[in-house]
Motif scaffolding. Structure first.
Motif, PDB file in Angstrom:
ATOM      1  N   GLN A 247       0.739  -1.130  -0.075  1.00 28.15           N
ATOM      2  CA  GLN A 247      -0.058  -0.023  -0.059  1.00 28.15           C
ATOM      3  C   GLN A 247       0.925   1.189  -0.057  1.00 28.15           C
ATOM      4  O   GLN A 247       0.913   1.988   1.057  1.00 28.15           O
ATOM      5  CB  GLN A 247      -0.964  -0.023   1.292  1.00 28.15           C
ATOM      6  N   VAL A 248       1.597   1.493  -1.054  1.00 29.30           N
ATOM      7  CA  VAL A 248       2.388   2.692  -1.183  1.00 29.30           C
ATOM      8  C   VAL A 248       1.670   3.743  -1.699  1.00 29.30           C
ATOM      9  O   VAL A 248       0.792   3.475  -2.620  1.00 29.30           O
ATOM     10  CB  VAL A 248       3.501   2.675  -2.110  1.00 29.30           C
ATOM     11  N   PRO A 249       1.773   5.090  -0.993  1.00 28.26           N
ATOM     12  CA  PRO A 249       0.995   6.027  -1.406  1.00 28.26           C
ATOM     13  C   PRO A 249       1.256   6.549  -2.848  1.00 28.26           C
ATOM     14  O   PRO A 249       2.612   6.399  -3.259  1.00 28.26           O
ATOM     15  CB  PRO A 249       1.209   7.237  -0.424  1.00 28.26           C
ATOM     16  N   ALA A 250       0.315   6.615  -3.741  1.00 28.74           N
ATOM     17  CA  ALA A 250       0.287   6.968  -5.208  1.00 28.74           C
ATOM     18  C   ALA A 250       1.035   8.334  -5.330  1.00 28.74           C
ATOM     19  O   ALA A 250       1.756   8.344  -6.628  1.00 28.74           O
ATOM     20  CB  ALA A 250      -1.112   6.675  -5.903  1.00 28.74           C
ATOM     21  N   SER A 251       0.553   9.298  -4.834  1.00 27.53           N
ATOM     22  CA  SER A 251       0.743  10.740  -5.490  1.00 27.53           C
ATOM     23  C   SER A 251       2.184  11.047  -5.185  1.00 27.53           C
ATOM     24  O   SER A 251       2.934  11.366  -6.331  1.00 27.53           O
ATOM     25  CB  SER A 251       0.050  11.792  -4.686  1.00 27.53           C
ATOM     26  N   PRO A 252       2.863  10.666  -4.078  1.00 26.93           N
ATOM     27  CA  PRO A 252       4.642  10.673  -4.244  1.00 26.93           C
ATOM     28  C   PRO A 252       5.179   9.878  -5.327  1.00 26.93           C
ATOM     29  O   PRO A 252       6.125  10.606  -5.936  1.00 26.93           O
ATOM     30  CB  PRO A 252       4.735  10.233  -2.682  1.00 26.93           C
ATOM     31  N   LEU A 253       4.853   8.778  -5.583  1.00 26.46           N
ATOM     32  CA  LEU A 253       5.422   7.877  -6.581  1.00 26.46           C
ATOM     33  C   LEU A 253       5.139   8.752  -7.852  1.00 26.46           C
ATOM     34  O   LEU A 253       6.495   8.884  -8.809  1.00 26.46           O
ATOM     35  CB  LEU A 253       4.610   6.827  -6.726  1.00 26.46           C
ATOM     36  N   LEU A 254       4.308   9.074  -8.182  1.00 30.16           N
ATOM     37  CA  LEU A 254       3.826   9.893  -9.391  1.00 30.16           C
ATOM     38  C   LEU A 254       4.607  11.135  -9.692  1.00 30.16           C
ATOM     39  O   LEU A 254       4.970  11.590 -10.678  1.00 30.16           O
ATOM     40  CB  LEU A 254       2.275  10.154  -9.702  1.00 30.16           C
ATOM     41  N   SER A 255       4.876  11.932  -8.483  1.00 25.06           N
ATOM     42  CA  SER A 255       5.576  13.042  -8.676  1.00 25.06           C
ATOM     43  C   SER A 255       6.775  13.161  -8.566  1.00 25.06           C
ATOM     44  O   SER A 255       7.227  14.029  -9.515  1.00 25.06           O
ATOM     45  CB  SER A 255       5.144  13.935  -7.024  1.00 25.06           C
TER      46      SER A 255
END
Length: 394
Positions: A247-255
């Motif tokens: 369950q890795v947060p999506a927004s930081p990965l995309l940023s």
């Protein structure tokens, strides 16, 4: 990342994690590099610009993969957009390369915007686990099914690899994939399919291209790259992580991938995204018996990414020397566990079974509409099916 200590990574790592990382790099680069060469040659780029393109992508992937995996202690694998590279084969010719770089920058800015606003995170929270798992299984099944044409063309090689895998699977499951790779390499060499004599030792070097901007390049290159990156890379990539319990947060990965894409665009990189197929190799049971330690497989993948970037010209020649049957077979064998896990989760809920099946079948089909791949359309079909079948039910 500042609190990470190297001894912990080494203690958590294993030979199977190292092998999974190597195979993930191998699978991610072989077909993709061919597409980059095709796109570069179609656009009339010289070898220096193409090498810089590979250098920028590989080093960017290495830094992002290692950094994010250490930050979250989960196997976060970053890759370049293979569908995007395929798109560039037809869209780069006739466009000045400086304007193509400008279009890459626009695509990167859009990725950063989606990540910073959190819209991607909200979308992924609403995605049912059954559809995410079916999407994963469909994508991986399409890749793994390539083992059957390879079996028909090179029966001895593929059967030997399968036998080596199954024997080690019975007695030492952690090293079953490594056994298949070693057996395949030996059989390929003895069969005369592997020629390493023409592989040079040569360092790659980056080349700067000053960006230019034109509306036509943004519309024909930048916007399609963004759509393909989201539909064919980032959504499936996060689905892989979620389907395997991360369950890795999506927004930081995309940023982070958007920022890296922006910084590397003038060196030729057309974009970095979350990996899907290669990520599954690092998130699956073959990478490590302990799910909490599979992040080490992603870190090893990042290390091999860096080697590809530094010795780009040499490793491209090495990949070319490896027989395609070996590459397709080792990819299929490494993905067996992830496909099985994905299907078991996808079909568990009876009310979501039809939607999951449609998602799986369309994702595995390889169909493409409007330049967008089957993963996106499989997900759309699954969501629509859920809405139609279950709307109004308790």
């Amino acid at each position: 990342m500042g609190q990470f200590k190297l001894p912990r990574f080494l203690a958590d790592s294993s030979l199977s994690a190292l092998v999974a990382g190597f195979i993930a790099m191998l699978v991610g680069h072989t077909s993709g590099m061919v597409l980059i060469f095709q796109a570069g040659q179609a656009a009339g780029l010289d070898s220096g610009l193409i090498t810089s393109w590979i250098w920028a992508l590989s080093l960017g992937m290495a830094v992002c993969t290692i950094g994010l995996s250490l930050r979250y202690r989960q196997p976060v694998v970053v890759a370049f957009s293979t569908p995007g590279a395929a798109l560039l084969i037809s869209s780069l010719p006739g466009v000045p390369f400086s304007e193509a770089i400008g279009a890459y920058l626009v695509c990167a800015l859009l990725l950063i915007l989606v990540g910073v606003t959190g819209s991607f995170e909200r979308l992924m929270r609403r995605l049912p686990a059954s559809l995410a798992s079916a999407l994963l299984a469909g994508i991986l099944f399409r890749i793994a099914s390539e083992i059957f044409p390879a079996l028909q063309a090179h029966s001895e090689l593929v059967l030997a690899m399968l036998l080596g895998y199954l024997l080690l699977k019975r007695w030492q499951p952690r090293y079953a994939v490594l056994a298949a790779l070693l057996v395949g390499t030996v059989v390929a060499y003895l069969s005369g399919l592997l020629d390493l004599s023409a592989v040079p030792l040569e360092l790659a070097s980056p080349q700067w291209t000053t960006p230019g901007f034109s509306l036509s390049a943004i519309v024909s290159i930048g916007l399609p790259l963004f759509v393909v990156a989201m539909a064919s890379q980032n959504i499936p990539g996060l689905a892989v992580l979620r389907a395997d319990g991360y369950q890795v947060p999506a927004s930081p990965l995309l940023s982070v991938t958007g920022i890296a894409s922006f910084l590397l665009a003038p060196l030729g990189a057309h974009g970095l995204n979350l990996a899907a197929i290669t990520a599954a190799i690092c998130t699956g049971p073959h990478a490590h018996e302990d799910p909490a330690k599979r992040y080490t497989a992603a870190i090893w993948c990042g290390v091999f990414y860096a080697l590809v970037g530094l010795f780009g010209a040499s490793l491209v020649a090495l990949f070319t020397a490896l027989p395609s049957a070996l590459l397709m077979s080792i990819a299929a064998i490494a993905l067996l566990g992830s496909i099985g896990n994905g299907l078991s989760v996808a079909l568990y809920e009876l009310r979501e079974r039809e939607a999951a099946l449609l998602t799986f079948m369309i994702s595995a089909s390889g169909v493409s509409f409007f330049g967008i791949g089957s993963a996106f359309w499989g997900l759309v079909a699954g969501i629509l099916t859920l809405l139609i079948v279950n709307l109004g039910r308790d």
